[in-house]
Write a protein that holds these residues in place. Structure first.
Motif, PDB file in Angstrom:
ATOM      1  N   LYS A 148     -10.332   5.319 -10.802  1.00 17.26           N
ATOM      2  CA  LYS A 148     -11.639   5.727 -11.317  1.00 17.26           C
ATOM      3  C   LYS A 148     -12.651   5.861 -10.177  1.00 17.26           C
ATOM      4  CE  LYS A 148     -10.979   3.703 -15.892  1.00 17.26           C
ATOM      5  NZ  LYS A 148     -11.369   2.614 -16.835  1.00 17.26           N
ATOM      6  N   LYS A 149     -12.591   4.951  -9.216  1.00 16.21           N
ATOM      7  CA  LYS A 149     -13.516   5.010  -8.082  1.00 16.21           C
ATOM      8  C   LYS A 149     -13.277   6.265  -7.269  1.00 16.21           C
ATOM      9  CE  LYS A 149     -16.519   3.573  -5.021  1.00 16.21           C
ATOM     10  NZ  LYS A 149     -17.974   3.623  -5.312  1.00 16.21           N
ATOM     11  N   VAL A 150     -12.012   6.564  -6.973  1.00 20.34           N
ATOM     12  CA  VAL A 150     -11.689   7.759  -6.193  1.00 20.34           C
ATOM     13  C   VAL A 150     -12.082   9.018  -6.964  1.00 20.34           C
ATOM     14  CG1 VAL A 150      -9.798   9.142  -5.250  1.00 20.34           C
ATOM     15  CG2 VAL A 150      -9.844   6.685  -4.877  1.00 20.34           C
ATOM     16  N   SER A 151     -11.819   9.035  -8.257  1.00 23.42           N
ATOM     17  CA  SER A 151     -12.184  10.198  -9.089  1.00 23.42           C
ATOM     18  C   SER A 151     -13.691  10.416  -9.094  1.00 23.42           C
ATOM     19  CB  SER A 151     -11.688   9.999 -10.522  1.00 23.42           C
ATOM     20  OG  SER A 151     -10.274   9.961 -10.564  1.00 23.42           O
TER      21      SER A 151
ATOM     22  N   THR B 207       0.830  -1.209   0.000  1.00 27.57           N
ATOM     23  CA  THR B 207       0.000   0.000   0.000  1.00 27.57           C
ATOM     24  C   THR B 207       0.862   1.255   0.000  1.00 27.57           C
ATOM     25  OG1 THR B 207      -1.846  -1.099   1.100  1.00 27.57           O
ATOM     26  CG2 THR B 207      -1.779   1.288   1.263  1.00 27.57           C
ATOM     27  N   VAL B 208       2.093   1.137   0.500  1.00 27.53           N
ATOM     28  CA  VAL B 208       3.000   2.289   0.534  1.00 27.53           C
ATOM     29  C   VAL B 208       3.297   2.790  -0.878  1.00 27.53           C
ATOM     30  CG1 VAL B 208       5.134   0.918   0.462  1.00 27.53           C
ATOM     31  CG2 VAL B 208       5.148   3.154   1.547  1.00 27.53           C
ATOM     32  N   GLY B 209       3.224   1.911  -1.877  1.00 30.30           N
ATOM     33  CA  GLY B 209       3.417   2.334  -3.254  1.00 30.30           C
ATOM     34  C   GLY B 209       2.107   2.594  -3.975  1.00 30.30           C
ATOM     35  N   LEU B 210       1.057   1.875  -3.565  1.00 27.88           N
ATOM     36  CA  LEU B 210      -0.246   1.996  -4.221  1.00 27.88           C
ATOM     37  C   LEU B 210      -0.956   3.303  -3.884  1.00 27.88           C
ATOM     38  CD1 LEU B 210      -2.673   0.808  -5.787  1.00 27.88           C
ATOM     39  CD2 LEU B 210      -3.349  -0.339  -3.655  1.00 27.88           C
ATOM     40  N   LYS B 211      -0.943   3.689  -2.630  1.00 24.62           N
ATOM     41  CA  LYS B 211      -1.701   4.863  -2.191  1.00 24.62           C
ATOM     42  C   LYS B 211      -1.271   6.152  -2.888  1.00 24.62           C
ATOM     43  CE  LYS B 211      -3.304   7.218   1.995  1.00 24.62           C
ATOM     44  NZ  LYS B 211      -3.257   7.215   3.488  1.00 24.62           N
ATOM     45  N   PRO B 212       0.032   6.470  -2.971  1.00 21.86           N
ATOM     46  CA  PRO B 212       0.436   7.697  -3.677  1.00 21.86           C
ATOM     47  C   PRO B 212       0.035   7.680  -5.150  1.00 21.86           C
ATOM     48  CG  PRO B 212       2.235   6.862  -2.350  1.00 21.86           C
ATOM     49  CD  PRO B 212       1.192   5.787  -2.380  1.00 21.86           C
ATOM     50  N   TRP B 213       0.038   6.486  -5.744  1.00 22.01           N
ATOM     51  CA  TRP B 213      -0.323   6.369  -7.154  1.00 22.01           C
ATOM     52  C   TRP B 213      -1.789   6.731  -7.364  1.00 22.01           C
ATOM     53  CZ3 TRP B 213       3.233   4.559 -10.897  1.00 22.01           C
ATOM     54  CH2 TRP B 213       2.715   4.445 -12.184  1.00 22.01           C
TER      55      TRP B 213
ATOM     56  N   ARG C 105     -11.692   6.824   3.536  1.00 28.03           N
ATOM     57  CA  ARG C 105     -13.098   6.463   3.786  1.00 28.03           C
ATOM     58  C   ARG C 105     -13.454   5.154   3.097  1.00 28.03           C
ATOM     59  NH1 ARG C 105     -17.479   7.230   0.788  1.00 28.03           N
ATOM     60  NH2 ARG C 105     -16.531   8.838  -0.535  1.00 28.03           N
ATOM     61  N   LEU C 106     -13.028   4.995   1.849  1.00 28.35           N
ATOM     62  CA  LEU C 106     -13.347   3.777   1.115  1.00 28.35           C
ATOM     63  C   LEU C 106     -12.664   2.551   1.723  1.00 28.35           C
ATOM     64  CD1 LEU C 106     -13.118   5.130  -2.554  1.00 28.35           C
ATOM     65  CD2 LEU C 106     -15.192   4.473  -1.313  1.00 28.35           C
ATOM     66  N   ILE C 107     -11.454   2.732   2.194  1.00 28.34           N
ATOM     67  CA  ILE C 107     -10.749   1.617   2.843  1.00 28.34           C
ATOM     68  C   ILE C 107     -11.473   1.228   4.134  1.00 28.34           C
ATOM     69  CG2 ILE C 107      -8.646   0.949   4.070  1.00 28.34           C
ATOM     70  CD1 ILE C 107      -8.343   0.843   1.052  1.00 28.34           C
ATOM     71  N   ALA C 108     -11.921   2.228   4.879  1.00 27.12           N
ATOM     72  CA  ALA C 108     -12.609   1.965   6.154  1.00 27.12           C
ATOM     73  C   ALA C 108     -13.926   1.222   5.950  1.00 27.12           C
ATOM     74  CB  ALA C 108     -12.860   3.280   6.887  1.00 27.12           C
TER      75      ALA C 108
ATOM     76  N   LYS D 279      -2.484  10.568  -5.735  1.00 29.25           N
ATOM     77  CA  LYS D 279      -1.734  11.623  -6.422  1.00 29.25           C
ATOM     78  C   LYS D 279      -1.342  12.773  -5.497  1.00 29.25           C
ATOM     79  CE  LYS D 279      -3.966  10.636 -10.859  1.00 29.25           C
ATOM     80  NZ  LYS D 279      -4.537   9.347 -10.396  1.00 29.25           N
ATOM     81  N   GLY D 280      -1.253  12.488  -4.208  1.00 27.42           N
ATOM     82  CA  GLY D 280      -0.859  13.511  -3.250  1.00 27.42           C
ATOM     83  C   GLY D 280      -1.912  14.564  -2.994  1.00 27.42           C
ATOM     84  N   ASN D 281      -3.120  14.342  -3.495  1.00 25.62           N
ATOM     85  CA  ASN D 281      -4.206  15.303  -3.325  1.00 25.62           C
ATOM     86  C   ASN D 281      -4.949  15.028  -2.023  1.00 25.62           C
ATOM     87  OD1 ASN D 281      -7.261  15.949  -3.677  1.00 25.62           O
ATOM     88  ND2 ASN D 281      -6.241  17.253  -5.183  1.00 25.62           N
ATOM     89  N   PRO D 282      -5.106  16.035  -1.133  1.00 26.45           N
ATOM     90  CA  PRO D 282      -5.763  15.827   0.154  1.00 26.45           C
ATOM     91  C   PRO D 282      -7.188  15.287   0.043  1.00 26.45           C
ATOM     92  CG  PRO D 282      -4.600  17.915   0.143  1.00 26.45           C
ATOM     93  CD  PRO D 282      -4.582  17.414  -1.269  1.00 26.45           C
ATOM     94  N   THR D 283      -7.958  15.791  -0.931  1.00 27.65           N
ATOM     95  CA  THR D 283      -9.335  15.326  -1.102  1.00 27.65           C
ATOM     96  C   THR D 283      -9.354  13.871  -1.515  1.00 27.65           C
ATOM     97  OG1 THR D 283     -10.050  17.550  -1.763  1.00 27.65           O
ATOM     98  CG2 THR D 283     -11.515  15.712  -2.288  1.00 27.65           C
ATOM     99  N   ARG D 284      -8.489  13.496  -2.459  1.00 28.41           N
ATOM    100  CA  ARG D 284      -8.418  12.102  -2.896  1.00 28.41           C
ATOM    101  C   ARG D 284      -7.938  11.204  -1.764  1.00 28.41           C
ATOM    102  NH1 ARG D 284      -8.670  11.403  -8.507  1.00 28.41           N
ATOM    103  NH2 ARG D 284      -7.629   9.384  -8.320  1.00 28.41           N
ATOM    104  N   THR D 285      -7.029  11.715  -0.942  1.00 24.77           N
ATOM    105  CA  THR D 285      -6.539  10.942   0.190  1.00 24.77           C
ATOM    106  C   THR D 285      -7.650  10.685   1.202  1.00 24.77           C
ATOM    107  OG1 THR D 285      -4.304  11.857  -0.060  1.00 24.77           O
ATOM    108  CG2 THR D 285      -4.861  10.880   2.076  1.00 24.77           C
ATOM    109  N   ALA D 286      -8.465  11.701   1.452  1.00 24.57           N
ATOM    110  CA  ALA D 286      -9.586  11.551   2.386  1.00 24.57           C
ATOM    111  C   ALA D 286     -10.593  10.531   1.854  1.00 24.57           C
ATOM    112  CB  ALA D 286     -10.266  12.896   2.601  1.00 24.57           C
ATOM    113  N   VAL D 287     -10.844  10.567   0.546  1.00 28.77           N
ATOM    114  CA  VAL D 287     -11.759   9.599  -0.071  1.00 28.77           C
ATOM    115  C   VAL D 287     -11.176   8.197   0.047  1.00 28.77           C
ATOM    116  CG1 VAL D 287     -12.740   8.824  -2.266  1.00 28.77           C
ATOM    117  CG2 VAL D 287     -12.802  11.247  -1.659  1.00 28.77           C
TER     118      VAL D 287
END
Length: 229
Positions: A218-221, A127-133, A147-150, A136-144
């Motif tokens: 695509k899901k995060v977008s 996940t350390v390599g998957l998550k940044p991909w 939530r989806l992982i949870a 994309k370092g975007n706070p909104t995408r990171t928050a999404v």
């Protein structure tokens, strides 16, 4: 240059950077040891054992530096470092060049097994390599993402699948290289080992990208678009 272009350029740079950071360890670990071996053995006339030993110092030192630089213990980095150091010591004591080559495979196999165990433990190492991909370092995408992982649904299953694919690939690649280390000439296996690693990495990147990364992006977008951001 238009305002849109000015905004797009930094954004593209930020996207490329985390993606490169996620792939850099794999690229360096496959290329640097092979290049170092040939430079030392063919360029400087160093013995096979010595060249193999010194070529292992580069990836080990790189991994140690990443741990020191981040000021925290990275599970995957620490695992690679420990396996590399122990394997190097055992190989030097044995005095067998083929064992030195097999040692590299032992490291890869250990990492592969550890990745699979981490999935079973609910903390996928890749996940350390998957998550940044995906984010994309975007706070909104990171928050999404969080939530989806949870929610522990399909998104979380894809996260685990990514690590499973890499764990299986690394273990399988190690098995092939061990066989080669004891059946092919040492000089041949040094460059062929790099080819095997490169092909495995490339194939896994492509396969995991299509089956996991693209659907997750695509899901995060779609979730970000639904938020109107």
């Amino acid at each position: 240059m238009s305002a849109t272009s000015q905004l797009a350029a930094p954004t593209e740079t930020r996207v490329r950077q985390p993606r490169w950071e996620s792939l850099k360890p794999l690229v360096l670990d496959a290329v640097v040891p092979t290049a170092s071996y040939y430079l030392l053995s063919k360029g400087f006339g160093m013995g096979t054992m010595a060249a193999l030993a010194w070529s292992s110092v580069v990836p080990a030192g790189r991994t140690l530096w990443s741990v020191v630089k981040e000021r925290r213990v990275n599970g995957l980095a620490a695992l690679i470092l420990a396996a590399n150091v122990v394997g190097l010591l055992l190989s030097l004591l044995a005095g067998d060049p083929r064992l030195m080559l097999a040692k590299d495979s032992g490291i890869t196999a250990t990492v592969g097994i550890a990745v699979l165990v981490s999935v079973a433990a609910g903390r996928p190492l890749m996940t350390v390599g998957l998550k940044p991909w995906v984010t994309k370092g975007n706070p909104t995408r990171t928050a999404v993402w969080e939530r989806l992982i949870a929610e522990r649904g399909r998104f979380a299953r894809m996260e685990r699948t990514f690590s499973v694919m890499w764990g299986v690939a690394l273990f399988g690649e190690a098995a092939v290289r061990v066989v080669g280390a004891y059946t092919l000439p040492v000089d041949t296996m040094v460059w062929l080992g790099g080819v095997i690693a490169g092909v495995t990495i490339t194939a896994t990147v492509v396969a995991s990208g299509r089956l996991v990364v693209d659907p997750m992006e695509k899901k995060v977008s779609a979730e970000v678009a639904a938020l109107g951001r």
